[in-house]
Scaffold this motif. Structure first.
Motif, PDB file in Angstrom:
ATOM      1  N   LYS A   1       2.473  10.689  -7.409  1.00 47.89           N
ATOM      2  CA  LYS A   1       3.274  11.199  -8.523  1.00 47.89           C
ATOM      3  C   LYS A   1       2.443  11.323  -9.804  1.00 47.89           C
ATOM      4  CE  LYS A   1       7.420   8.988  -6.648  1.00 47.89           C
ATOM      5  NZ  LYS A   1       8.408   7.890  -6.851  1.00 47.89           N
ATOM      6  N   SER A   2       1.143  11.083  -9.690  1.00 44.45           N
ATOM      7  CA  SER A   2       0.280  11.131 -10.875  1.00 44.45           C
ATOM      8  C   SER A   2       0.234  12.535 -11.477  1.00 44.45           C
ATOM      9  CB  SER A   2      -1.144  10.688 -10.504  1.00 44.45           C
ATOM     10  OG  SER A   2      -2.028  10.882 -11.590  1.00 44.45           O
ATOM     11  N   GLU A   3       0.055  12.583 -12.787  1.00 41.17           N
ATOM     12  CA  GLU A   3      -0.075  13.875 -13.476  1.00 41.17           C
ATOM     13  C   GLU A   3      -1.457  14.482 -13.264  1.00 41.17           C
ATOM     14  OE1 GLU A   3      -0.987  11.567 -17.706  1.00 41.17           O
ATOM     15  OE2 GLU A   3       0.182  13.402 -17.711  1.00 41.17           O
ATOM     16  N   TYR A   4      -2.393  13.692 -12.762  1.00 38.46           N
ATOM     17  CA  TYR A   4      -3.745  14.182 -12.496  1.00 38.46           C
ATOM     18  C   TYR A   4      -3.827  14.697 -11.058  1.00 38.46           C
ATOM     19  CZ  TYR A   4      -4.713  11.608 -16.769  1.00 38.46           C
ATOM     20  OH  TYR A   4      -4.688  11.146 -18.064  1.00 38.46           O
TER      21      TYR A   4
ATOM     22  N   ILE B   1       0.815  -1.217   0.000  1.00 37.19           N
ATOM     23  CA  ILE B   1       0.000   0.000   0.000  1.00 37.19           C
ATOM     24  C   ILE B   1       0.849   1.267   0.000  1.00 37.19           C
ATOM     25  CG2 ILE B   1      -0.256   0.131   2.526  1.00 37.19           C
ATOM     26  CD1 ILE B   1      -3.236   0.967   1.907  1.00 37.19           C
ATOM     27  N   MET B   2       2.042   1.220   0.610  1.00 41.51           N
ATOM     28  CA  MET B   2       2.918   2.386   0.582  1.00 41.51           C
ATOM     29  C   MET B   2       3.386   2.672  -0.838  1.00 41.51           C
ATOM     30  SD  MET B   2       3.236   3.832   3.549  1.00 41.51           S
ATOM     31  CE  MET B   2       4.723   4.787   3.351  1.00 41.51           C
ATOM     32  N   GLN B   3       3.743   1.626  -1.573  1.00 38.96           N
ATOM     33  CA  GLN B   3       4.159   1.795  -2.961  1.00 38.96           C
ATOM     34  C   GLN B   3       3.013   2.329  -3.805  1.00 38.96           C
ATOM     35  OE1 GLN B   3       4.639  -0.835  -1.034  1.00 38.96           O
ATOM     36  NE2 GLN B   3       6.646  -1.776  -1.350  1.00 38.96           N
ATOM     37  N   PHE B   4       1.828   1.828  -3.526  1.00 42.05           N
ATOM     38  CA  PHE B   4       0.629   2.279  -4.241  1.00 42.05           C
ATOM     39  C   PHE B   4       0.394   3.768  -3.982  1.00 42.05           C
ATOM     40  CE2 PHE B   4      -4.058   2.906  -4.111  1.00 42.05           C
ATOM     41  CZ  PHE B   4      -4.348   2.669  -5.450  1.00 42.05           C
ATOM     42  N   ALA B   5       0.496   4.176  -2.718  1.00 42.08           N
ATOM     43  CA  ALA B   5       0.289   5.582  -2.368  1.00 42.08           C
ATOM     44  C   ALA B   5       1.331   6.472  -3.041  1.00 42.08           C
ATOM     45  CB  ALA B   5       0.352   5.745  -0.846  1.00 42.08           C
ATOM     46  N   SER B   6       2.581   6.039  -3.032  1.00 42.99           N
ATOM     47  CA  SER B   6       3.655   6.824  -3.652  1.00 42.99           C
ATOM     48  C   SER B   6       3.429   6.979  -5.151  1.00 42.99           C
ATOM     49  CB  SER B   6       5.008   6.161  -3.393  1.00 42.99           C
ATOM     50  OG  SER B   6       5.305   6.135  -2.014  1.00 42.99           O
TER      51      SER B   6
ATOM     52  N   ASP C   1      -6.201  15.405  -8.870  1.00 45.30           N
ATOM     53  CA  ASP C   1      -7.040  14.716  -7.875  1.00 45.30           C
ATOM     54  C   ASP C   1      -6.416  13.398  -7.438  1.00 45.30           C
ATOM     55  OD1 ASP C   1      -8.848  16.754  -7.950  1.00 45.30           O
ATOM     56  OD2 ASP C   1     -10.318  15.719  -9.210  1.00 45.30           O
ATOM     57  N   THR C   2      -5.822  12.685  -8.378  1.00 42.57           N
ATOM     58  CA  THR C   2      -5.178  11.414  -8.052  1.00 42.57           C
ATOM     59  C   THR C   2      -3.938  11.650  -7.199  1.00 42.57           C
ATOM     60  OG1 THR C   2      -5.973  10.436 -10.117  1.00 42.57           O
ATOM     61  CG2 THR C   2      -4.141   9.325  -9.000  1.00 42.57           C
ATOM     62  N   ALA C   3      -3.169  12.662  -7.555  1.00 44.59           N
ATOM     63  CA  ALA C   3      -1.965  12.985  -6.790  1.00 44.59           C
ATOM     64  C   ALA C   3      -2.322  13.403  -5.362  1.00 44.59           C
ATOM     65  CB  ALA C   3      -1.188  14.094  -7.484  1.00 44.59           C
ATOM     66  N   LYS C   4      -3.405  14.169  -5.217  1.00 47.76           N
ATOM     67  CA  LYS C   4      -3.844  14.574  -3.878  1.00 47.76           C
ATOM     68  C   LYS C   4      -4.247  13.352  -3.068  1.00 47.76           C
ATOM     69  CE  LYS C   4      -7.215  17.419  -1.393  1.00 47.76           C
ATOM     70  NZ  LYS C   4      -8.361  18.369  -1.515  1.00 47.76           N
ATOM     71  N   PHE C   5      -4.967  12.434  -3.698  1.00 45.34           N
ATOM     72  CA  PHE C   5      -5.371  11.209  -3.006  1.00 45.34           C
ATOM     73  C   PHE C   5      -4.139  10.468  -2.502  1.00 45.34           C
ATOM     74  CE2 PHE C   5      -6.517   6.844  -2.439  1.00 45.34           C
ATOM     75  CZ  PHE C   5      -7.844   6.846  -2.037  1.00 45.34           C
ATOM     76  N   GLY C   6      -3.148  10.303  -3.360  1.00 42.00           N
ATOM     77  CA  GLY C   6      -1.931   9.596  -2.971  1.00 42.00           C
ATOM     78  C   GLY C   6      -1.179  10.288  -1.856  1.00 42.00           C
ATOM     79  N   THR C   7      -1.110  11.612  -1.917  1.00 40.74           N
ATOM     80  CA  THR C   7      -0.419  12.378  -0.878  1.00 40.74           C
ATOM     81  C   THR C   7      -1.122  12.241   0.466  1.00 40.74           C
ATOM     82  OG1 THR C   7       0.382  13.987  -2.505  1.00 40.74           O
ATOM     83  CG2 THR C   7       0.362  14.675  -0.194  1.00 40.74           C
ATOM     84  N   LEU C   8      -2.442  12.326   0.455  1.00 35.76           N
ATOM     85  CA  LEU C   8      -3.208  12.174   1.694  1.00 35.76           C
ATOM     86  C   LEU C   8      -3.126  10.742   2.214  1.00 35.76           C
ATOM     87  CD1 LEU C   8      -6.383  14.300   0.856  1.00 35.76           C
ATOM     88  CD2 LEU C   8      -4.497  14.910   2.375  1.00 35.76           C
TER      89      LEU C   8
END
Length: 281
Positions: free
Chosen positions: A256-259, A247-252, A261-268
């Motif tokens: 790094k997504s170019e989108y 899950i940590m790799q998934f979040a990271s 909303d997706t990047a915000k989700f991963g950061t949170l």
């Protein structure tokens, strides 16, 4: 000088965490349930420590035995999901804890009845007294509040999706089902007047983020917001749930997504996975 109460909490953690964490992890070996595995139990303990400190600032402290009982309850409350995915899994969790106590007769030298009851009843939300004057706290309420806390934020979004999908809930009604449950959870938290304001404020914000996500899951399939949310959940199930990625790799990766909303989700999500208010060494 270190706060004596912090020392008390850390002493309990240093004594019990290695045993409880390893035992909990062993129970989930071979069980594909990353949303509720040993790391979920560990996060709930982190939330519990944060809540205990908030209560301490208001002059309410647990005894050494109560802290130890809370740890025991935290690390076994969802272990019953290794036996059944039913919402009413608390009884199985209690049975697993009872076996642990038999296997480790010297681990706890005091009565653990209150912890066992909390484990069995933690998901029976109706056992809260829901009224504006509810200012009393006990082990069951603390466990339930901290468990609910992990149902918010990015991690909560993924936990809801995984367990509901495994229970056979269609993706088409996922938003409706989750929002109903979330409204129930936040209503119960707000009704508990013993919860410190800063704790409630912090996790109310995480509740709102998760709630907004599942509001988007009610949009038409063609809506871009729905598609983005659906893609995140599909990616989680195909990568993390399947065991292809941690899950940590998934979040990271998401961060790094170019989108945006997706990047915000991963950061949170990274914040949810790493946020430890009190780290005992």
């Amino acid at each position: 000088m270190t706060d004596p109460y912090i020392i008390k909490i850390c002493d309990a953690e240093n004594k019990y965490l290695p045993l409880l964490f390893d035992y909990c992890r062993s129970l989930f070996n071979g069980n594909r349930l990353p949303s509720h595995n040993h790391l979920h139990h560990y996060r709930v303990w982190q939330y519990a420590k944060d809540l205990l400190l908030g209560l301490s600032y208001e002059g309410r402290q647990l005894s050494t035995i109560e802290i130890s009982l809370l740890m025991l309850a935290v690390f076994f409350h969802d272990t019953g999901l290794t036996k059944t995915l039913d919402e009413d899994h608390g009884l199985e969790s209690r049975k697993i804890c009872e076996k642990f106590l038999i296997d480790n007769p010297g681990a706890f030298s005091f009565k653990v009845d209150e912890a066992l009851k909390a484990i069995e009843r933690h998901d029976k939300k109706q056992m809260y007294v829901k009224n504006s004057g509810d200012r009393e706290m006990d082990l069951l309420k603390i466990l339930s509040v901290c468990d609910d806390t992990d149902a918010f934020g990015s991690i909560g979004i993924l936990r809801y999706a995984e367990i509901y999908i495994l229970r056979g809930i269609s993706i088409n009604i996922l938003g409706t089902r989750v929002l109903k449950n979330m409204n129930y959870r936040i209503g119960l938290l707000i009704s508990q007047k013993w919860i410190p304001g800063p704790y409630l404020k912090k996790h109310s914000d995480r509740f709102r983020y998760a709630y907004d996500f599942y509001e988007k899951m009610k949009l038409p399939d063609s809506d871009p917001c729905f598609k983005n949310c659906r893609n995140i959940l599909d990616s989680y199930m195909s990568e993390v749930y399947s065991g292809k990625s941690g899950i940590m790799q998934f979040a990271s990766k998401l961060a790094k997504s170019e989108y945006a909303d997706t990047a915000k989700f991963g950061t949170l999500l990274l914040t949810d996975l790493q946020d430890n208010s009190l780290t005992c060494r």
